[in-house]
Design a protein around this motif. Structure first.
Motif, mmCIF file in Angstrom:
data_model
loop_
_atom_site.group_PDB
_atom_site.id
_atom_site.type_symbol
_atom_site.label_atom_id
_atom_site.label_comp_id
_atom_site.label_asym_id
_atom_site.label_seq_id
_atom_site.Cartn_x
_atom_site.Cartn_y
_atom_site.Cartn_z
ATOM 1 N N SER A 92 52.308 65.337 -28.835
ATOM 2 C CA SER A 92 53.279 64.290 -29.154
ATOM 3 C C SER A 92 52.742 63.259 -30.147
ATOM 4 N N VAL A 93 51.425 63.194 -30.314
ATOM 5 C CA VAL A 93 50.859 62.178 -31.216
ATOM 6 C C VAL A 93 50.020 62.783 -32.328
ATOM 7 N N LYS A 94 49.880 64.081 -32.319
ATOM 8 C CA LYS A 94 49.046 64.748 -33.330
ATOM 9 C C LYS A 94 49.546 64.413 -34.722
ATOM 10 N N ASP A 95 48.620 64.172 -35.612
ATOM 11 C CA ASP A 95 48.891 63.829 -37.013
ATOM 12 C C ASP A 95 49.426 62.410 -37.191
ATOM 13 N N ARG A 96 49.585 61.663 -36.116
ATOM 14 C CA ARG A 96 50.007 60.257 -36.210
ATOM 15 C C ARG A 96 48.941 59.307 -35.674
#
Length: 132
Positions: A62-66
């Motif tokens: 849900s938070v990958k790359d952010r």
């Protein structure tokens, strides 16, 4: 016993950024899997990110790359850089340290699970609120 103190939370609009900090004391970073988890009212605890002792980072989908987890060893401080924030990121965020022997894999899921046991250490939390 590891002592952890989080800071840096706040209110931002969707698409904004925040950087959370976690000051740690009384620990050897070579003995702990460090990470962050979050919990919103009425929702289950969710592991967000983990930092292994070899520097490997792992994230929840849900938070990958952010989100980016990092550590300044000289300052004994753990960070969570959060970009492109969404309203669903709204939660209380907690810094966590779990002992390596209790961590089959140092990842976000393990952070969430072990911190529900007596082996996990976490701070008082910092609130992140993202408005649309």
């Amino acid at each position: 016993q590891v002592q952890l103190v989080e800071s840096g939370g706040g209110s931002v609009q969707s698409g904004g950024s925040l950087r959370l900090s976690c000051a740690a004391s009384r620990y050897s970073y070579s003995m702990y899997c460090m990470g962050w988890f979050r919990q919103a009212p009425g929702k289950e605890r969710e592991g967000v990110a983990a930092l292994d002792i070899d520097g490997t980072t792992r994230y929840a989908d849900s938070v990958k790359d952010r989100f980016t987890i990092s550590q300044d060893n000289a300052k004994n401080t753990l960070y969570l850089q959060m970009n492109s924030l969404k309203p669903e990121d709204t939660a209380m965020y907690y810094c966590a340290a779990v002992p390596i022997p209790k961590t089959p894999t140092c990842d976000a899921h393990t952070i969430a699970v072990v911190t529900t046991t007596r082996f996990g250490n976490w701070g008082q939390g910092t609130q992140v609120t993202v408005s649309s």
